[in-house]
Write a protein that holds these residues in place. Structure first.
Motif, PDB file in Angstrom:
ATOM      1  N   TYR A  56       0.838  -1.200   0.000  1.00 47.71           N
ATOM      2  CA  TYR A  56       0.000   0.000   0.000  1.00 47.71           C
ATOM      3  C   TYR A  56       0.873   1.250   0.000  1.00 47.71           C
ATOM      4  O   TYR A  56       1.710   1.432   0.882  1.00 47.71           O
ATOM      5  CB  TYR A  56      -0.900  -0.007   1.238  1.00 47.71           C
ATOM      6  CG  TYR A  56      -1.899   1.128   1.278  1.00 47.71           C
ATOM      7  CD1 TYR A  56      -2.835   1.282   0.262  1.00 47.71           C
ATOM      8  CD2 TYR A  56      -1.908   2.034   2.325  1.00 47.71           C
ATOM      9  CE1 TYR A  56      -3.756   2.325   0.295  1.00 47.71           C
ATOM     10  CE2 TYR A  56      -2.839   3.070   2.376  1.00 47.71           C
ATOM     11  CZ  TYR A  56      -3.763   3.216   1.354  1.00 47.71           C
ATOM     12  OH  TYR A  56      -4.672   4.235   1.381  1.00 47.71           O
ATOM     13  N   LYS A  57       0.680   2.085  -1.026  1.00 48.04           N
ATOM     14  CA  LYS A  57       1.397   3.355  -1.169  1.00 48.04           C
ATOM     15  C   LYS A  57       2.908   3.193  -0.976  1.00 48.04           C
ATOM     16  O   LYS A  57       3.504   3.821  -0.084  1.00 48.04           O
ATOM     17  CB  LYS A  57       0.813   4.392  -0.203  1.00 48.04           C
ATOM     18  CG  LYS A  57      -0.713   4.541  -0.328  1.00 48.04           C
ATOM     19  CD  LYS A  57      -1.128   5.907  -0.784  1.00 48.04           C
ATOM     20  CE  LYS A  57      -2.566   5.970  -1.237  1.00 48.04           C
ATOM     21  NZ  LYS A  57      -3.447   6.786  -0.468  1.00 48.04           N
ATOM     22  N   PRO A  58       3.546   2.335  -1.785  1.00 54.65           N
ATOM     23  CA  PRO A  58       4.994   2.169  -1.666  1.00 54.65           C
ATOM     24  C   PRO A  58       5.726   3.426  -2.148  1.00 54.65           C
ATOM     25  O   PRO A  58       5.208   4.154  -2.991  1.00 54.65           O
ATOM     26  CB  PRO A  58       5.285   1.001  -2.612  1.00 54.65           C
ATOM     27  CG  PRO A  58       4.194   1.038  -3.619  1.00 54.65           C
ATOM     28  CD  PRO A  58       2.976   1.556  -2.908  1.00 54.65           C
ATOM     29  N   SER A  59       6.904   3.666  -1.589  1.00 53.03           N
ATOM     30  CA  SER A  59       7.677   4.844  -1.994  1.00 53.03           C
ATOM     31  C   SER A  59       9.100   4.398  -2.339  1.00 53.03           C
ATOM     32  O   SER A  59       9.910   4.168  -1.447  1.00 53.03           O
ATOM     33  CB  SER A  59       7.663   5.848  -0.835  1.00 53.03           C
ATOM     34  OG  SER A  59       8.506   6.921  -1.118  1.00 53.03           O
ATOM     35  N   PRO A  64       6.340   1.177  -8.681  1.00 47.88           N
ATOM     36  CA  PRO A  64       6.601  -0.191  -9.123  1.00 47.88           C
ATOM     37  C   PRO A  64       5.437  -0.728  -9.962  1.00 47.88           C
ATOM     38  O   PRO A  64       4.365  -0.131 -10.019  1.00 47.88           O
ATOM     39  CB  PRO A  64       6.724  -0.960  -7.802  1.00 47.88           C
ATOM     40  CG  PRO A  64       5.938  -0.169  -6.821  1.00 47.88           C
ATOM     41  CD  PRO A  64       5.928   1.267  -7.272  1.00 47.88           C
ATOM     42  N   THR A  65       5.686  -1.850 -10.614  1.00 49.54           N
ATOM     43  CA  THR A  65       4.685  -2.484 -11.484  1.00 49.54           C
ATOM     44  C   THR A  65       4.111  -3.720 -10.812  1.00 49.54           C
ATOM     45  O   THR A  65       4.858  -4.596 -10.379  1.00 49.54           O
ATOM     46  CB  THR A  65       5.329  -2.939 -12.817  1.00 49.54           C
ATOM     47  OG1 THR A  65       6.061  -1.845 -13.378  1.00 49.54           O
ATOM     48  CG2 THR A  65       4.277  -3.426 -13.791  1.00 49.54           C
ATOM     49  N   MET A  66       2.784  -3.795 -10.770  1.00 47.30           N
ATOM     50  CA  MET A  66       2.131  -5.021 -10.307  1.00 47.30           C
ATOM     51  C   MET A  66       1.686  -5.800 -11.537  1.00 47.30           C
ATOM     52  O   MET A  66       0.942  -5.280 -12.375  1.00 47.30           O
ATOM     53  CB  MET A  66       0.912  -4.691  -9.443  1.00 47.30           C
ATOM     54  CG  MET A  66       0.313  -5.893  -8.760  1.00 47.30           C
ATOM     55  SD  MET A  66       1.376  -6.531  -7.451  1.00 47.30           S
ATOM     56  CE  MET A  66       1.062  -5.344  -6.140  1.00 47.30           C
ATOM     57  N   PHE A  67       2.167  -7.030 -11.651  1.00 47.41           N
ATOM     58  CA  PHE A  67       1.763  -7.892 -12.752  1.00 47.41           C
ATOM     59  C   PHE A  67       0.488  -8.609 -12.338  1.00 47.41           C
ATOM     60  O   PHE A  67       0.428  -9.206 -11.252  1.00 47.41           O
ATOM     61  CB  PHE A  67       2.868  -8.894 -13.075  1.00 47.41           C
ATOM     62  CG  PHE A  67       4.140  -8.217 -13.522  1.00 47.41           C
ATOM     63  CD1 PHE A  67       4.253  -7.749 -14.824  1.00 47.41           C
ATOM     64  CD2 PHE A  67       5.192  -8.004 -12.642  1.00 47.41           C
ATOM     65  CE1 PHE A  67       5.410  -7.094 -15.239  1.00 47.41           C
ATOM     66  CE2 PHE A  67       6.339  -7.356 -13.054  1.00 47.41           C
ATOM     67  CZ  PHE A  67       6.459  -6.902 -14.349  1.00 47.41           C
ATOM     68  N   ILE A  68      -0.538  -8.502 -13.174  1.00 47.47           N
ATOM     69  CA  ILE A  68      -1.813  -9.144 -12.853  1.00 47.47           C
ATOM     70  C   ILE A  68      -2.231 -10.058 -14.015  1.00 47.47           C
ATOM     71  O   ILE A  68      -1.741  -9.913 -15.138  1.00 47.47           O
ATOM     72  CB  ILE A  68      -2.942  -8.130 -12.557  1.00 47.47           C
ATOM     73  CG1 ILE A  68      -3.354  -7.359 -13.817  1.00 47.47           C
ATOM     74  CG2 ILE A  68      -2.524  -7.168 -11.447  1.00 47.47           C
ATOM     75  CD1 ILE A  68      -4.665  -6.587 -13.661  1.00 47.47           C
ATOM     76  N   PHE A  98      -3.779   2.379  -4.726  1.00 50.87           N
ATOM     77  CA  PHE A  98      -2.785   1.892  -3.752  1.00 50.87           C
ATOM     78  C   PHE A  98      -1.361   2.332  -4.127  1.00 50.87           C
ATOM     79  O   PHE A  98      -0.404   1.980  -3.439  1.00 50.87           O
ATOM     80  CB  PHE A  98      -2.821   0.353  -3.680  1.00 50.87           C
ATOM     81  CG  PHE A  98      -3.922  -0.225  -2.817  1.00 50.87           C
ATOM     82  CD1 PHE A  98      -5.143   0.412  -2.649  1.00 50.87           C
ATOM     83  CD2 PHE A  98      -3.752  -1.445  -2.163  1.00 50.87           C
ATOM     84  CE1 PHE A  98      -6.159  -0.131  -1.860  1.00 50.87           C
ATOM     85  CE2 PHE A  98      -4.756  -2.000  -1.363  1.00 50.87           C
ATOM     86  CZ  PHE A  98      -5.960  -1.338  -1.219  1.00 50.87           C
ATOM     87  N   GLY A  99      -1.210   3.072  -5.249  1.00 50.10           N
ATOM     88  CA  GLY A  99       0.109   3.611  -5.603  1.00 50.10           C
ATOM     89  C   GLY A  99       0.936   2.752  -6.534  1.00 50.10           C
ATOM     90  O   GLY A  99       2.169   2.865  -6.556  1.00 50.10           O
ATOM     91  N   TRP A 100       0.278   1.912  -7.341  1.00 53.16           N
ATOM     92  CA  TRP A 100       0.985   1.006  -8.255  1.00 53.16           C
ATOM     93  C   TRP A 100       0.637   1.301  -9.701  1.00 53.16           C
ATOM     94  O   TRP A 100      -0.442   1.801  -9.999  1.00 53.16           O
ATOM     95  CB  TRP A 100       0.573  -0.444  -7.970  1.00 53.16           C
ATOM     96  CG  TRP A 100       1.171  -0.976  -6.726  1.00 53.16           C
ATOM     97  CD1 TRP A 100       0.741  -0.763  -5.446  1.00 53.16           C
ATOM     98  CD2 TRP A 100       2.330  -1.801  -6.628  1.00 53.16           C
ATOM     99  NE1 TRP A 100       1.570  -1.409  -4.566  1.00 53.16           N
ATOM    100  CE2 TRP A 100       2.550  -2.066  -5.264  1.00 53.16           C
ATOM    101  CE3 TRP A 100       3.209  -2.358  -7.572  1.00 53.16           C
ATOM    102  CZ2 TRP A 100       3.613  -2.844  -4.813  1.00 53.16           C
ATOM    103  CZ3 TRP A 100       4.261  -3.136  -7.126  1.00 53.16           C
ATOM    104  CH2 TRP A 100       4.457  -3.373  -5.756  1.00 53.16           C
ATOM    105  N   GLU A 101       1.556   0.942 -10.633  1.00 63.13           N
ATOM    106  CA  GLU A 101       1.139   0.805 -12.024  1.00 63.13           C
ATOM    107  C   GLU A 101       0.911  -0.677 -12.285  1.00 63.13           C
ATOM    108  O   GLU A 101       1.474  -1.529 -11.584  1.00 63.13           O
ATOM    109  CB  GLU A 101       2.150   1.428 -12.991  1.00 63.13           C
ATOM    110  CG  GLU A 101       3.550   0.956 -12.830  1.00 63.13           C
ATOM    111  CD  GLU A 101       4.518   1.611 -13.813  1.00 63.13           C
ATOM    112  OE1 GLU A 101       4.429   2.831 -14.017  1.00 63.13           O
ATOM    113  OE2 GLU A 101       5.369   0.892 -14.354  1.00 63.13           O
ATOM    114  N   THR A 102       0.042  -0.945 -13.257  1.00 62.92           N
ATOM    115  CA  THR A 102      -0.404  -2.320 -13.482  1.00 62.92           C
ATOM    116  C   THR A 102      -0.006  -2.786 -14.864  1.00 62.92           C
ATOM    117  O   THR A 102      -0.100  -2.023 -15.826  1.00 62.92           O
ATOM    118  CB  THR A 102      -1.945  -2.382 -13.358  1.00 62.92           C
ATOM    119  OG1 THR A 102      -2.309  -1.933 -12.056  1.00 62.92           O
ATOM    120  CG2 THR A 102      -2.461  -3.798 -13.540  1.00 62.92           C
TER     121      THR A 102
END
Ligand SMILES: NC(=O)c1ccc[n+]([C@@H]2O[C@H](COP(=O)([O-])OP(=O)(O)OC[C@H]3O[C@@H](n4cnc5c(N)ncnc54)[C@H](OP(=O)(O)O)[C@@H]3O)[C@@H](O)[C@H]2O)c1
Length: 215
Positions: free
Chosen positions: A142-145, A151-155, A173-177
């Motif tokens: 959640y909201k990484p800095s 960062p990239t979340m792979f879904i 939540f602060g991610w790119e997907t």
């Protein structure tokens, strides 16, 4: 939205708190609502609720599966397969075995031709599973800095609408997907957990996340 989080470990608790921070109604599911960490989570996260796996699966319009990988099929059965029908289910689990890692490399009970999420999808065919959050430590969900940016979340998952809903949550939540296709994509996304953990096991480096660089 009503969010049911199945799993009271650190991932379940972190994501439950994150959904509350985003204004959702949350229930945290466990076999034992009297467990110290569950009681502590509930006190610190009013108005968040706790409940059995079945109560939580019934409660959630959106579900998050955050149980031990080896228990995840059993948890879906305990919770009632019918309560997963037509719901988006974020699957944060990894198929890690109890065996210790070899030179920092975790062991999985799945093969590269059949992921855990595909097994879950077969067990609950009407659920809309989306793999997410499995390939990063809970501190960064959640909201990484990170100094190098988002960062990239792979879904992945079979339902495009479900993936869009999860991508919107990830943005909040602060991610790119990055969409890696249908459920079979989990054969590649789940092992990212192994890769993520290697620097941790071999040199105690746990503060990183993946990013896909593009032209
Ligand atoms: N730790 C991380 O930073 C991280 C990061 C990414 C992904 N993950 C993945 O996220 C999942 C959750 O990880 P975690 O570290 O939070 O906790 P965990 O210890 O892997 O799992 C705890 C949850 O699993 C349930 N559980 C365990 N054995 C069970 C059984 N035999 N029957 C029914 N339920 C059982 C527990 O139930 P009770 O509530 O009843 O105790 C609890 O809710 C795992 O699949 C893990 O690989 C973890």
């Amino acid at each position: 939205m009503k969010v049911g989080i199945l799993g009271s470990g650190i991932v379940g608790r972190v994501l439950a708190t994150a959904f509350i921070s985003e204004g959702h109604e949350v229930m945290l599911g466990t076999r034992n609502i009297s467990k110290t960490e569950v009681v502590k989570w509930q006190k610190a996260n009013e108005p968040g609720r706790t409940g059995s796996f079945a109560d939580t699966a019934k409660f959630g319009e959106l579900l998050v599966l955050a149980t031990a990988g080896s228990a995840s099929e059993e948890v879906i059965r305990i919770a009632g397969v019918e309560h997963f029908a037509n719901k988006v289910v974020i699957d944060a689990t990894n198929p890690i075995t109890a065996a210790p890692p070899t030179n920092g490399v975790l062991k999985f009970f799945t093969t590269l031709d059949d992921s855990l999420m595909e097994r879950l999808q077969r067990l609950a065919p009407r659920a809309k599973f989306v793999k997410a959050f499995n390939s990063v430590g809970n501190d960064f969900m959640y909201k990484p800095s990170f100094r190098d940016g988002k960062p990239t979340m792979f879904i992945c998952g079979n339902d495009d609408g479900a993936k869009k809903a999860v991508a919107d949550i990830l943005t909040a939540f602060g991610w790119e997907t990055e969409d890696m296709g249908k459920a079979e994509g989990a054969r590649a996304i789940e092992p990212l957990c192994i890769l993520w953990c290697i620097p941790g096991f071999i040199r105690n480096q746990w503060s990183h996340a993946f990013k896909l660089l593009k032209m």
